[in-house]
Design an enzyme around this catalytic site. Structure first.
Site, mmCIF file in Angstrom:
data_model
loop_
_atom_site.group_PDB
_atom_site.id
_atom_site.type_symbol
_atom_site.label_atom_id
_atom_site.label_comp_id
_atom_site.label_asym_id
_atom_site.label_seq_id
_atom_site.Cartn_x
_atom_site.Cartn_y
_atom_site.Cartn_z
ATOM 1 N N LYS A 36 25.977 -9.156 0.544
ATOM 2 C CA LYS A 36 27.415 -9.326 0.802
ATOM 3 C C LYS A 36 27.886 -8.523 2.003
ATOM 4 C CE LYS A 36 28.920 -10.091 -3.989
ATOM 5 N NZ LYS A 36 29.252 -9.280 -5.175
ATOM 6 N N ARG A 67 0.814 -1.203 0.000
ATOM 7 C CA ARG A 67 0.000 0.000 0.000
ATOM 8 C C ARG A 67 0.857 1.266 0.000
ATOM 9 N NH1 ARG A 67 -2.338 -1.217 4.066
ATOM 10 N NH2 ARG A 67 -1.475 0.336 5.451
ATOM 11 N N THR A 68 1.831 1.325 0.896
ATOM 12 C CA THR A 68 2.683 2.515 0.962
ATOM 13 C C THR A 68 3.550 2.618 -0.287
ATOM 14 O OG1 THR A 68 2.718 2.311 3.363
ATOM 15 C CG2 THR A 68 4.399 3.706 2.385
ATOM 16 N N HIS A 120 6.387 6.907 10.929
ATOM 17 C CA HIS A 120 5.817 6.705 9.598
ATOM 18 C C HIS A 120 5.095 8.013 9.280
ATOM 19 C CE1 HIS A 120 4.184 5.060 6.095
ATOM 20 N NE2 HIS A 120 3.355 4.154 6.565
ATOM 21 N N ARG A 176 11.790 2.541 3.234
ATOM 22 C CA ARG A 176 11.029 1.767 4.218
ATOM 23 C C ARG A 176 11.983 0.726 4.775
ATOM 24 N NH1 ARG A 176 5.394 1.235 5.747
ATOM 25 N NH2 ARG A 176 5.084 -0.856 6.559
#
Lengths: 321, 321, 321
Positions: free
Chosen positions: A94, A64-65, A144, A115
């Protein structure tokens, strides 16, 4: 983390936390957001971000975001570089540091939306990026900010103000990040009252309660739906997760009080109360409620998320002043 | 599921099944498809979908169909939001319903293309979306209408008609979704004859045979390549999967009859017969056949898929009338 | 694999190996690359690739190379079709050959960039594609020509020449693909000297040493930092991986000689020496070095990768002559 006080403070600024905003900068943001709504609904394509590239780097998937930011960039004629789960990609796998990864993508783009499952990751990314602004799209149990901004805009659009409001906040108030942000956002304004409805074991901690109460929002804990004030401006509903209860019997006892049905609205909501939810909704609002004109969670709340993100991108990239 | 009869029926309509189409609407679609071919081959970029955003949400990966839709949108100057495997993403993983997910992406885009492993998912998505049209890009053993449309267009482009054709359909006719769709599509027209070539245990069920025969296509089951009529208009080849045979010996006995080699073409195909395959092809047509001018599976059939999807998008978004 | 000698040789040519280039074609490429830098830094969006679609098909994820190519396409106003890990997608998972997959994506796009874990895969893709050029974005232990090109461009931009240079190449010279490519690239020019610094067990093989020495570059193996010539034009550092040592004690003994710190630079580098690294860097250059003006690995080297890829795309798509 830079405080955004005036309009010109937006350009080039990282958006990491709701705490960067003042009533003045929120007013500016929301006025641009309203313009973005017109652009998005217009048949005429916008070129505001034409030639701009925004990297969306999601260490933790969130359809959604992710979709909302991608749409925001593209609605304005910009382009994206989309990196999902880079920890499974070779460089990061790595052992490349977040700092190096951000410095690499900074070379390719004009802004980076990140995110990440770890608190503080967005701040770390902002320190790594010298040349381009970072937007925090959620860092674990941290912040957020664009979710909080879209919640505030939704209330503002509905009521025309963020002062003197009455709201109900329900569900898991102990762990709910979105709820804490909303309370913090409303505390920037005056004379707001929030009624808190949650199972006993999912109440705000006493420390949070004192903190928020001191910040200027009046908080009232209530015991059940029957204590909901008539004609609240908004209800902000969140999920009560079974997993939070040690004792399933205790969960079974309370769970029905936290499911909104058409009857709940009929009995306790006002004619103009809006019903909000940060989504996903897993059953705590029944589908029968969706067509009620007061239910905004699947309609304006989702769209407002895209508009607020469009506005932020245009502002921090210096395309709108 | 709305039947598409006239040109104006396309705008805003969900494309869920081949059964929505009539000869009249197919004629319109194929005329627009031919224009799309010119646009795609032109050096001049198209802006027909400029400012439009199409969500591609694929619950089941399919690189070919995904790439074809993405290219279709971008050939016309539109943009995509690409969501792959949302069931691994947080909201859907947490238990969000398909209905809610579609309502969220509807807020971000002008159309949604959905691929899903479960039959009926596209119909469900169409019921969820109030404002934007849905295109079914395959729902399990259900429908995959754009595959059927590109197959019909390929035959139409080659022969100039969809009436009075002779075709050979070979391989797994019991389970083959694309084959069933093709038969259904041809049954909208008159005087078509299909020769069916399959191992005994992979024949059409008697129920399907009767159903299709009644629908107006003449069906003739044949026992081997030697019964293929000379000068068929098209061969539509599909795979015979080893896994479908309980008895491997039985598979070994028949498998060579279902591999097309240059000799097969030389012996049984006409000079103008086209050889089609829905792909992927795993060995049932040998690589030596690829350069035969009659082999269209890796050439016009693939390209036609993109053109048909461009035409559908332009039509349902109301950009072409 | 076509040798690129003149400007007009670029259009339509597959870019598979550094060995296709001559000093003449590199001069052309680097002159276009310099123009691309101006375009990328300009506020005015470019439309050089408007209407062009480039498929990025990555069988092996590499966030940096993927992002660099995606940005290169989009900086020039083009669009991408992005396919990651197609081996997990249905067609390829079902056993579709690389040849068929490439033929499918060739139908959708104007060029294909392929990353693959197997040596020779890009060559195979180039043989499959009739109509569009292929760019090798790394095929296992094979070639990664755009990495080599960006390394050469970075040196060229810094020194204004690729003749008569003195460089230091350090780390794992036995296995390092980027190092071998760099030596090969410099061997196209005259009077270059490279000082090779590596643990004994990670030296060039004697066969490679002879081969490269014969190709025209003077190679000098040195035993430690103290043998580094003052005022080298560049240092090219790579990682010494613990896993390459059978005996951990041996690794522990040498590892500190292969970590660059501010002191290493102060003691052995010249004022104008640039410090390069192909990334990811996992600790072999300490973060304290990053802000040294001579450290280009996270700055111009990364950006140059995008500019070189922009130049290649514009040239092979015939948009610049």
């Amino acid at each position: 983390m830079q405080l955004i006080k005036t309009t010109k403070d937006f350009a080039g600024t990282d958006i990491l936390s709701l705490q960067q905003f003042t009533p003045q900068s929120l007013k500016k943001l929301f006025s641009v957001t309203a313009k973005m709504k017109i652009i998005a609904k217009s048949a005429k394509p916008s070129d505001i971000l034409k030639g701009n590239i925004v990297t969306l780097i999601f260490y933790e998937p969130s359809s959604r975001t992710f979709g909302s930011f991608a749409a925001a960039v593209k609605q304005l004629g910009g382009q994206t570089i989309e990196i999902q789960n880079p920890q499974q990609f070779s460089s990061v796998a790595k052992g490349e540091t977040l700092t190096d990864t951000i410095k690499v993508f900074e070379a390719y783009s004009d802004a980076i939306v990140i995110r990440h499952p770890e608190i503080g990751a967005a701040q770390k990314a902002a320190e790594a990026a010298f040349f381009v602004p970072i937007i925090n799209a959620g860092d674990g149990v941290g912040e957020h900010p664009t979710q909080a901004l879209l919640d505030l805009f939704t209330i503002y659009e509905h009521t025309g103000t963020l002062d003197g409001l009455t709201g109900v906040v329900a569900g898991d108030l102990l762990n709910g990040r979105t709820v804490h942000s909303l309370i913090r956002g409303l505390s920037l304004y005056s004379r707001n009252t929030l009624y808190l409805l949650s199972p006993g074991r999912l109440r705000l901690t006493r420390a949070d309660f004192s903190l928020f109460a001191k910040s200027g929002v009046k908080l009232v804990e209530i015991a059940g739906e029957k204590d909901i004030p008539k004609d609240a401006d908004f209800w902000y509903w969140t999920r009560v997760q079974k997993e939070r209860f040690g004792d399933i019997a205790e969960y079974e006892k309370v769970k029905d009080s936290f499911i909104v049905t058409p009857k709940t609205l009929a009995d306790y909501a006002g004619r103009k109360t809006i019903l909000m939810h940060p989504l996903p909704r897993i059953g705590e609002i029944t589908a029968a409620v969706d067509n009620d004109v007061r239910a905004v969670y699947l309609r304006s709340q989702i769209r407002n998320g895209m508009y607020v993100r469009m506005a932020l991108l245009a502002l921090i990239l210096g395309k709108i002043h």
